[in-house]
Enzyme design. Structure first.
Site, PDB file in Angstrom:
ATOM      1  N   GLY A   4      62.734  29.455  66.620  1.00 39.53           N
ATOM      2  CA  GLY A   4      62.305  27.729  67.469  1.00 39.53           C
ATOM      3  C   GLY A   4      60.306  28.506  67.778  1.00 39.53           C
ATOM      4  CG  ASP A  15      59.286  17.862  69.435  1.00 39.03           C
ATOM      5  OD1 ASP A  15      59.026  16.596  68.877  1.00 39.03           O
ATOM      6  OD2 ASP A  15      59.317  19.024  69.664  1.00 39.03           O
TER       7      ASP A  15
END
Ligand SMILES: *[C@@H]1O[C@H](CO)[C@@H](O)[C@H](O)[C@H]1NC(C)=O
Ligand SMILES: *[C@@H]1O[C@H](CO)[C@@H](O)[C@H](O)[C@H]1NC(C)=O
Ligand SMILES: *[C@@H]1O[C@H](CO)[C@@H](O)[C@H](O)[C@H]1NC(C)=O
Ligand SMILES: *[C@@H]1O[C@H](CO)[C@@H](O)[C@H](O)[C@H]1NC(C)=O
Ligand SMILES: *[C@@H]1O[C@H](CO)[C@@H](O)[C@H](O)[C@H]1NC(C)=O
Ligand SMILES: *[C@@H]1O[C@H](CO)[C@@H](O)[C@H](O)[C@H]1NC(C)=O
Ligand SMILES: *[C@@H]1O[C@H](CO)[C@@H](O)[C@H](O)[C@H]1NC(C)=O
Length: 925
Positions: free
Chosen positions: A610, A727
């Site tokens: 990530g 998000d």
């Protein structure tokens, strides 16, 4: 006339039974007497010079020193009126006021007597009616009939504890008052009708034919200090008496004193003695049952050809089968062992046919039964709540027994549970907004059966007692709105993690305040209410919950096996990790670097990558699978951001948010340890790569929608100020092995953004296709931005389409759906792979919600709370039944925790499916 076999005749016959019976009487022992002159002022007490008993004032015997002292009006004070009746204590305030009588012997029988003389003490000349309770049981309704009448009310009860309470209950018919209160211990064997389950309330106790026609007989003539009232009727009765001493047979179950038994009456005319009474209604029993005790002692030495024999009849029927022949100078008693319940009681005593003498009777007692089946609250609960009451000076109606009797008298803010055979327990305590000061009393931890404790919105400071985690029944603990400090105790976090505790508390840590709009620095003292309700999947991982993974300093990236430099971890924790003076710190139990190495098996298996860094697979010592996210140097995220995220993750707990097990840092390298989500991201499931041609069933999609909505709703509503995820997207919703959805990476970007110079504020954070256009246009971030993104997720779930469809002209999923829906063609929107196996209504509704969520103008979007409610309705539509409460967050008073908890008991299963904690998108990273 039918015999009544259940009545026992106990007739003590005269005769030779004499020897030694005199020794049965012990010397009067005043030890154990309590004699209170209520309302007595300014005096320690006094000794009454007639009866030679010491009276004490009632100071200190009342809960909260309630009530006020008064003198009765002088016109009612006569020479014969005992001094103790000159003063009263009255209780204008409170529905219940209680005297507590202490140092009793549990299980012993006691005679308790309350005395009343109104005497117009208040100058109002208003005669009150009120109730008396002994312990938690109704005793008597005091009905003052005249200002000058002295009234005495007596009960004989078994006292189950080492104390008992006498309570005056205001029933709305006048101000309760009391003149005197006596307590006398009785022998165990006496008054056998009195048991744990029933006491006796005195209706009448008469001494027939007294030599002094006015004086009542009591202590010291009666060592038990019963009041024997004279009953004289010279028209109907002739008095008889003896100067010789009357003795008891051994054993004597009633022990009427010789002074009483030494006098009797016989009918003046005719051959029968008759008296009667009517039942006195009690609040819960209009026709209570009665016990009658009749005393017969022959006072004349009869010639051998004479016979005194009589029958006792009740309401015209023979009551005792055999005729009574009183014994000369020995006490004899007839009584019923089982309470009688009649509409009226008419007792006639008439001579038998063979009797040469008229009947006699020496004394009678009549008692009504008072059930004492209401149990006093559990002793441990009582002492705990009394300490709590004392510590916080709680007043309200916290008087008498906390739980009762019944639900009427239960203390404000408490809820109790009642069982037939065991004492009531305190289950809920709601002391929110009660102005409590000081620290959290450790006595709360002694409320062993408590399920719900709400201490929110008080001024509580200091640490949270770890002992609270020992309360195994506790399922809700609300500490929000206080100024607590220190860490959340490990034990409590554990309970939170395993889903058995819903913990809400505050954070005064400004760094947790991640909503730029609502975060005013000077209002940092405002609370970030934390709401914790997660059943973490990783039950065993609890063992390491909130541990700080503490790496030691290393130099090089990638060579995790470098030498380890020990450091002062405690100061590290307390100085660096803590923002804000009062913040709740992370627990500073920690992994060592070696432990992290072991957990990840030398960072062997990468689960994902990530923006924050790589995510490694790991196992705790007990085999619990975890995901360890490691910050890479290149991520550009600084120490503060890391700590901020870690703090958020430590504090925010919800079953629909991925939970963190621990974290660590070594200055350059940082790690977060998460629960392992075996089923990966929702994105993967929507794509269907796992389904080999099939697809995620609609029911699962609905469930995922609801659960992720609950997670976001928690961020918005369970946190104060709200946390905005910023998000929300299908790749940030993870699924565990039970396909339960949890939001991941929540608050991350926000936390970073709020404090970091790396995230430029002119850059909109989010993932293309999910970003709220209004936020994009105005840079104004609100919770509605998450709602927008969630609308996109909903559409993905319905349609199975990517958020940006690569059509001739790339088109956003919202636009795409709107266009097709405008044509009224739902089928064309729904994921064709589901092959129609869904309820059209529920799909319709979800699309409707999705389009509302993704309205262009944020004010037109619903709140997440409303979304959750609507999605629940969708599930009901789909399932055609009521969805079970999976919320855990509800304030629903219908506690369904058992169901809730059992739902959480899952075993960890150790799949090695891909796991991703990626955090794509934000331009800043
Ligand atoms: C009651 O009477 C006593 C004297 O008999 C006096 O000292 C006391 O102040 C009186 N109390 C009240 C409340 O009037
Ligand atoms: C109190 O006694 C009076 C007179 O006996 C009666 O009229 C009244 O109903 C009683 N009050 C209550 C509440 O029992
Ligand atoms: C007593 O009995 C006689 C005869 O039975 C009767 O005349 C008289 O009135 C009675 N006296 C009373 C007080 O009942
Ligand atoms: C005693 O009184 C009862 C009830 O009134 C009656 O049935 C009975 O016959 C009487 N006995 C005698 C001996 O008078
Ligand atoms: C009680 O019973 C006696 C005899 O049976 C009768 O004379 C009397 O009237 C009764 N009294 C009441 C109050 O019923
Ligand atoms: C009355 O006395 C006679 C003779 O003594 C006796 O037979 C009878 O049983 C007695 N009756 C009662 C009821 O005791
Ligand atoms: C605690 O009490 C407050 C105030 O009454 C209430 O708003 C809050 O919802 C309660 N907390 C829980 C968990 O029930």
């Amino acid at each position: 006339m039918s015999a009544t076999p259940w009545l026992l005749l106990l007739l003590c016959l005269a005769g030779a039974a004499g020897g030694g019976v005199l020794q049965a009487r012990a010397q009067p022992d005043t030890k154990g007497f309590i004699t209170i002159d209520c309302g007595l002022q300014g005096e320690a007490g006094y000794v009454d010079n007639v009866i030679m008993l010491a009276y004490t004032s009632d100071n200190g015997k009342l809960t909260d020193d309630a009530g006020t002292c008064h003198n009765i009006s002088g016109e009612y004070i006569t020479p014969s009126l005992g001094k103790s009746m000159h003063t009263v204590r009255s209780f204008a305030a409170g529905a219940r006021n209680c005297y507590t009588l202490r140092s009793l012997v549990p299980g012993l029988k006691y005679l308790i007597r309350a005395k009343f003389m109104y005497g117009n003490y208040d100058g109002l000349n208003r005669l009150p009616v009120f109730d008396l309770h002994v312990g938690v049981n109704y005793w008597y309704t005091v009905n003052i009939s005249s200002p000058g009448a002295a009234k005495s009310v007596e009960a004989i009860v078994v006292v189950p504890d080492d104390f008992t309470q006498v309570c005056l209950i205001n029933t709305g018919a006048g101000t309760p008052f009391i003149s005197g209160l006596d307590l006398r211990p009785l022998k165990k064997a006496i008054y056998p009708q009195v048991t744990n389950a029933q006491g006796l309330a005195l209706l009448a106790r008469f001494n027939f034919g007294p030599t002094d026609k006015t004086e009542l007989i009591r202590y010291p003539d009666d060592p038990l200090d019963r009041f024997w009232f004279p009953w004289v009727n010279s028209v109907l009765w002739t008095e008889m008496s003896t100067t010789r001493k009357v003795s008891h047979l051994n054993p004597d179950l009633f022990e009427a004193p010789p002074a009483v038994l030494g006098t009797a009456i016989r009918p003046r005319n005719g051959s029968q003695i008759q008296f009667s009474w009517e039942p006195q209604p009690q609040p819960n029993d209009p026709s209570p049952a009665y016990f009658v005790i009749m005393y017969f002692t022959e006072l004349q030495l009869l010639p051998s050809n004479a016979l005194r024999e009589f029958y006792i009849n009740l309401n015209g029927e023979l009551w005792f089968r055999d005729g009574v022949r009183p014994a000369y100078l020995y006490s004899g008693v007839n009584y019923n062992n089982f309470a009688l319940r009649k509409n009226q009681y008419n007792i006639t005593i008439n001579a038998t046919a063979n009797s040469t003498l008229p009947p006699i009777i020496n004394a009678v007692e009549v008692f009504s039964v008072i059930p004492t089946t209401n149990l006093v609250t559990d002793v441990g609960d009582v002492s705990a709540i009394m300490e709590i009451k004392a510590k916080y000076q709680v007043r309200a109606n916290w008087i008498g027994d906390p739980c009762g009797p019944g639900t009427v008298m239960v203390w404000d803010s408490l809820t109790c549970s009642y069982a037939i055979a065991s004492p009531p327990r305190i289950r809920r305590v709601d002391l929110s907004s009660r102005g409590l000061n000081g620290d959290i009393s450790s006595s709360f931890a002694n409320l062993k059966a408590i399920q719900y404790l709400n201490l929110s919105t008080n001024n509580l400071v200091g640490l949270i007692p770890d002992a609270l985690s020992q309360l195994t029944s506790l399922t809700v603990l609300d500490l929000s709105g206080n100024r607590l400090s220190g860490s959340i105790p490990y034990g409590l976090l554990r309970r939170v993690q395993d889903g058995s505790l819903d913990l809400r508390y505050d954070e005064i840590n400004p760094d947790l305040c991640t909503d730029g709009n609502s975060c005013q620095p000077d209002k940092r003292k405002s609370k970030l209410a934390m709401y914790i309700a997660i059943p973490a999947v990783v039950m065993v991982a609890i063992a390491v919950v909130a541990l700080i993974v503490c790496f030691t300093r290393r130099k090089k990236q990638g060579s995790m096996n470098n030498s380890v430099k020990p450091q002062n971890e405690i100061s590290y924790t307390s100085e660096n990790y803590v923002y804000g003076d009062n913040s709740l710190r992370l627990e500073n139990r920690r992994f060592t670097y070696e432990e992290i190495e072991v957990i990840t098996n030398n960072f062997q298996k990468v689960l994902g990558q990530g923006g924050f860094g790589k995510v490694y697979n790991g196992y705790l010592e007990d085999g619990t699978q975890v995901a360890v996210k490691l910050r890479s140097d290149s991520s550009g995220q600084g120490f503060k951001e890391f700590v901020a995220e870690a703090q958020i993750l430590t504090r925010i707990h919800h079953k629909n948010l991925v939970s963190m097990i621990g974290y660590g840092k070594d200055g350059e390298y940082m790690a977060l340890v998460y629960e392992y989500m075996s089923e990966g991201t929702v994105q993967e499931h929507i794509e269907g790569s796992r389904y080999h041609g099939g697809c995620l069933p609609w029911k699962h999609r609905l469930r995922i929608a609801l659960e992720s909505a609950q997670g976001i709703e928690y961020l918005h509503k369970g946190c104060n100020p709200p946390l905005i995820h910023r998000d929300v997207k299908a790749t940030n919703i993870l699924l565990n092995e039970r396909m339960e959805a949890k939001i991941a990476d929540f608050g991350l970007s926000k936390a970073f953004n709020s404090d970091s110079d790396h995230v430029s504020t002119d850059t909109v954070v989010g993932t293309p296709g999910y970003v709220d256009p209004e936020y994009h246009a105005t840079m104004q971030l609100t919770t509605k931005s998450d709602v927008y993104s969630f609308g996109v997720v909903l559409l993905e779930l319905v349609t199975g389409q990517p958020v940006i469809l690569r059509e001739a002209v790339p088109i956003g999923i919202i636009q795409w759906a709107r266009q097709r829906m405008a044509q009224g063609n739902i089928e064309s929107v729904v994921d064709a792979r589901m092959r129609g196996s869904y309820d059209v209504n529920s799909v319709w509704k979800v699309v409707e919600i999705a389009l509302k969520c993704s309205a262009y103008v944020s004010t037109q979007r619903p709140t997440m709370t409303s979304v959750v409610v609507q999605l629940q309705e969708c599930i009901e539509l789909e399932e055609g039944c009521i969805v079970e409460d999976t919320g855990g967050s509800s304030d629903n008073p219908n506690w369904s925790y058992d169901a809730y908890l059992s739902d959480q008991s899952s075993n960890m299963n150790q799949k090695n499916d891909a796991f991703s904690m990626e955090h794509t998108g934000p331009a800043a990273r």
